[in-house]
Enzyme design. Structure first.
Site, PDB file in Angstrom:
ATOM      1  CB  CYS A 165     -53.802  10.998  67.889  1.00 49.48           C
ATOM      2  SG  CYS A 165     -53.288  11.913  66.419  1.00 49.48           S
TER       3      CYS A 165
ATOM      4  CB  CYS B 194     -55.918  15.735  66.442  1.00 59.21           C
ATOM      5  SG  CYS B 194     -55.941  14.426  65.210  1.00 59.21           S
TER       6      CYS B 194
ATOM      7  CG  ASP C 189     -53.946  30.402 110.233  1.00 61.47           C
ATOM      8  OD1 ASP C 189     -53.222  31.054 110.998  1.00 61.47           O
ATOM      9  OD2 ASP C 189     -55.174  30.553 110.159  1.00 61.47           O
TER      10      ASP C 189
ATOM     11  CG  ASP D 283     -58.436  32.469 106.677  1.00 63.15           C
ATOM     12  OD1 ASP D 283     -57.703  32.841 105.753  1.00 63.15           O
ATOM     13  OD2 ASP D 283     -58.731  33.199 107.640  1.00 63.15           O
TER      14      ASP D 283
ATOM     15  CG  ASP E 179     -53.775  32.533 106.681  1.00 62.85           C
ATOM     16  OD1 ASP E 179     -53.116  33.270 107.429  1.00 62.85           O
ATOM     17  OD2 ASP E 179     -54.604  31.711 107.088  1.00 62.85           O
TER      18      ASP E 179
END
Length: 747
Positions: free
Chosen positions: A24, A27, A435, A640, A644
């Protein structure tokens, strides 16, 4: 040139562990805390759904120390083996472990159900008037085997939790079922031979249902990792290499960079590389999401895992094993699935106090019923129901199950999501900045006009080609393509000392003078006068959407030699992509270094809301920051991924287009494996749907407890129904997450 080498400061090493024994959210929390306490560990993240721990630690931290810390906390840990040169992945071994664990769980469920059925059948028979209660001694024998053999795992895990000073699901199950079994033994001893007031079936049914729920949960969790398994299945084990004049089949581990690999029709490409010989079509659908085969010829790149079509090809190996695009994709998807979303931190804080609170509620429930005058057995059974229904499995699985399913379906569509935080951020995006070149346009410009000033056309073109000869820029390639169409007797011009001038153009030494090709901005900065006719012509070409550059002599006196206009084609899916974003309530912005006319032409053609033209690469980040401040929105930047990079970093989330490189994957939160702008909307849509699944799962996880705990406390749920509800809650959140796999792009 930008230095992309590793900085001197040593980055933390990343270590992965397979964790066993977690049941769970509490844990996972406890393992995380145990790992964080190891000296030298900077960060530890444990994912309940993948059962993996990712640790960032200093170089002095050994995996053995981390394993010891997990073991001390009461769990099992195994270091994940790194990929081999052949590209084999640890995912295959973890898949086998997951499959084996699922089978063991199924055998335990079947064995438990076989023993539990005789205990439940008489109770069901009474609904139809049949009275055939088993002898008390036989009930004790059957229930004890279920309790202490099938249920032994709950006792072991509960003991480890208590020893570590914490609570978990196993503790609640162990306490609840032990109480039901214990009260039955007490009744048997005090009312010898009377089977009417025994509750052995309650303890046995709860254990059977919990184990059944864990089996269903394990099966469902395996389905969330289908994307990883599908990608791993793309890795061929062997390759056919050319040795001299012979072809020889060898294990992939023996292939090295520079080896010539032969790929026959219908075979999977075993390595990344470039086509050396032959023509074919390659099916890259499972890697890029591209549904149609892609034509390949000499010098075209191919990717490991893709399927060769109709023609045999020879491939020069460029990358193998862990360095292939496929291996990087697998690592990225695994990393995203292992990461925690920010919302998970809230869940972790809740789960840390959840079990102790439930134990208190259980005690109060028993005490309240006793004070109300109920019998001891009624008080205990109601407390047992509270403990059983409150197991926090669903709470711990709600977020990671949705993230695993979401990132998996995204990967199949060619959308790679870097981490859970990117997935969570993307759903709130309301502005996407694009872009232009290579993102919304094809990115392969051609020379649409070349007009010389006071020079013969062919001579000016030869000078322009000389300046651009050593550049790989798309505009340079366009000039060289135009020069390739010159008359056969045209003069060849040599050049040297070429260098790029960021944001302006390129210059080189040609015939003893400095020549340059650059933007109108550079022309103005150099105070170069241009004849009015050429100025008007440049404006006309820009208004038509062309990018205009100038061939210039930069030596004094600086002069303009030619006007060069470049045209680019808008991608076929770009307009549809912008329209899809508008339908989703997202504004589009164009940010480009091209001239205003070109930007306006593309923005108008595609229906983009706003554009910024003539923006230098360093200024793109400023435009993004201004957008964030001016609109107070969540801004994504699609570019790209390399040129950028500053803008991608400045945006709330960066979306790298179709590069598939490590730089792109590191610079952006989302990488699109093919250059289709429609995938931008797809990525955001997947994020939104995943976020809704997380919200739905958390709602149901909390709803089960908010409704179920009071019902159990007030005696309206018996332990068996509580066990069924608890098991169903875990399975339901994982199943709900798996519905994401039905997602299909609307574009």
């Amino acid at each position: 040139m930008t230095d992309l080498s590793t900085p001197e400061r040593i980055a933390p090493a990343s270590i992965e562990l397979d964790i066993g024994g977690m049941t769970c959210a509490s844990c996972a929390n406890r393992v995380e805390k145990a790992l964080a306490k190891v000296p030298g560990v900077h960060r530890a993240s444990v994912n309940l759904a993948t059962e993996k721990a990712t640790i960032e630690a200093g170089p002095a931290v050994a995996a053995e120390a981390l394993v010891a810390a997990v073991t001390k906390a009461g769990y099992e840990a195994t270091p994940v083996i790194e990929e081999t040169a052949a590209g084999s992945s640890p995912a295959s071994s973890s898949t086998r472990r997951s499959r084996d664990a699922t089978h063991r769980e199924l055998y335990a469920v079947l064995f438990s159900a076989l023993l539990t059925l005789p205990l439940v059948a008489p109770m069901v028979g009474e609904w139809f008037g049949a009275h055939a209660m088993l002898p008390a001694a036989l009930q004790l024998a059957l229930a004890s085997v279920v309790q202490f053999v099938v249920g032994a795992r709950f006792y072991r895990a509960a003991y480890r939790a208590v020893r570590a000073g914490a609570g978990n699901m196993d503790l609640l199950v162990a306490l609840g079922t032990s109480a039901a079994w214990g009260i039955s033994v007490y009744q048997l001893m005090t009312n010898s031979g009377d089977a009417a007031h025994l509750y052995f079936e309650a303890s046995a049914v709860v254990i059977t249902l919990v184990r059944f729920g864990k089996w269903l949960e394990a099966r469902a969790k395996r389905q969330t990792t289908d994307a990883i398994r599908a990608l791993n299945a793309l890795r061929p084990d062997r390759a056919r290499v050319r040795v001299g004049a012979e072809e020889r089949e060898v294990p992939l581990a023996l292939v090295r960079v520079g080896t010539v690999v032969i790929v026959r029709p219908g075979e999977r490409v075993p390595v990344d590389g470039a086509v050396l010989e032959g023509r074919t079509h390659i099916d890259e659908s499972l890697i890029t999401g591209e549904s149609l085969p892609v034509a390949k010829q000499r010098d075209d790149t191919v990717t490991a895992g893709s399927i060769n079509g109709e023609g045999a090809i020879a491939v020069m190996t460029g990358a193998i094993g862990a360095e292939t695009t496929l291996a990087r994709i697998i690592r990225l998807v695994e990393s995203a699935q292992a990461e925690k979303a920010p919302i998970q931190r809230l869940v972790d804080r809740v789960s840390a106090i959840f079990v102790p609170v439930i134990l208190v509620i259980g005690v109060l429930t028993a005490g309240g019923w006793l004070l109300a005058g109920a019998s001891f057995e009624t008080a205990v059974l109601n407390a047992v129901a509270v403990l059983v229904i409150a197991c926090p499995c669903a709470l711990g699985l709600a977020t990671p199950a949705a993230i695993m399913a979401g990132t998996g379906v995204a990967a199949r569509q060619g959308v790679l999501i870097k981490d859970a935080e990117a997935l969570e951020t993307a759903h709130r995006v309301n502005i996407v900045a694009f872009d232009k070149t290579g993102t919304l346009t094809v990115g392969q410009p051609s020379v649409s006009a070349f007009e010389a000033i006071d020079l013969p056309h062919d001579e000016a073109l030869a000078l322009a080609a000389a300046v651009q000869r050593h550049s790989d820029h798309p505009l340079a390639r366009a000039v060289m393509n135009a020069y390739g169409q010159r008359p056969a007797d045209a003069r060849e011009v040599a050049s040297s000392g070429a260098r790029a001038v960021p944001g302006r153009g390129v210059e080189a030494e040609v015939d003893g003078r400095r020549l340059a090709i650059g933007s109108a901005r550079w022309l103005t900065e150099l105070a170069i006068a241009v004849p009015d006719a050429f100025t008007q012509r440049a404006r006309q070409l820009e208004a038509e959407g062309n990018t205009v550059s100038w061939l210039m002599s930069v030596d004094a006196p600086a002069t303009a030699l030619a006007l060069i206009a470049f045209g680019d084609t808008v991608k076929p899916t770009a307009k549809e992509a912008i329209a899809r974003l508008r339908q989703m309530g997202i504004r589009s912005v164009l940010v480009t270094g091209d001239n205003r006319g070109s930007a306006a032409s593309v923005a108008t053609a595609l229906g983009i809301d706003e554009f910024h033209a003539e923006v230098l690469p360093d200024d793109k980040a400023r435009v993004i920051r201004d957008l964030k401040i001016r609109t107070t929105g969540i801004v994504a930047m699609a570019g790209d991924g390399i040129n950028d990079a500053p803008a991608l970093a400045a945006a709330d989330i960066g979306i790298a287009m179709a590069t598939g490189t490590d730089i792109a994957m590191q610079a952006a939160g989302i990488t699109l494996m093919r250059g289709d702008p429609a995938l931008v909307a797809a990525a955001i849509d997947i994020s939104r749907r995943t976020w809704r699944k997380i919200q739905q799962n958390l709602f149901w996880a909390f709803f089960y407890n908010l409704i179920g705990i009071p019902l159990a406390a007030f005696g309206l749920l018996n332990p068996m129904l509580a066990g069924a509800a608890m098991a169903f809650s875990s399975v339901s959140v994982v199943t709900n997450a798996l519905l994401l796999r039905t997602w299909r792009s609307k574009s």
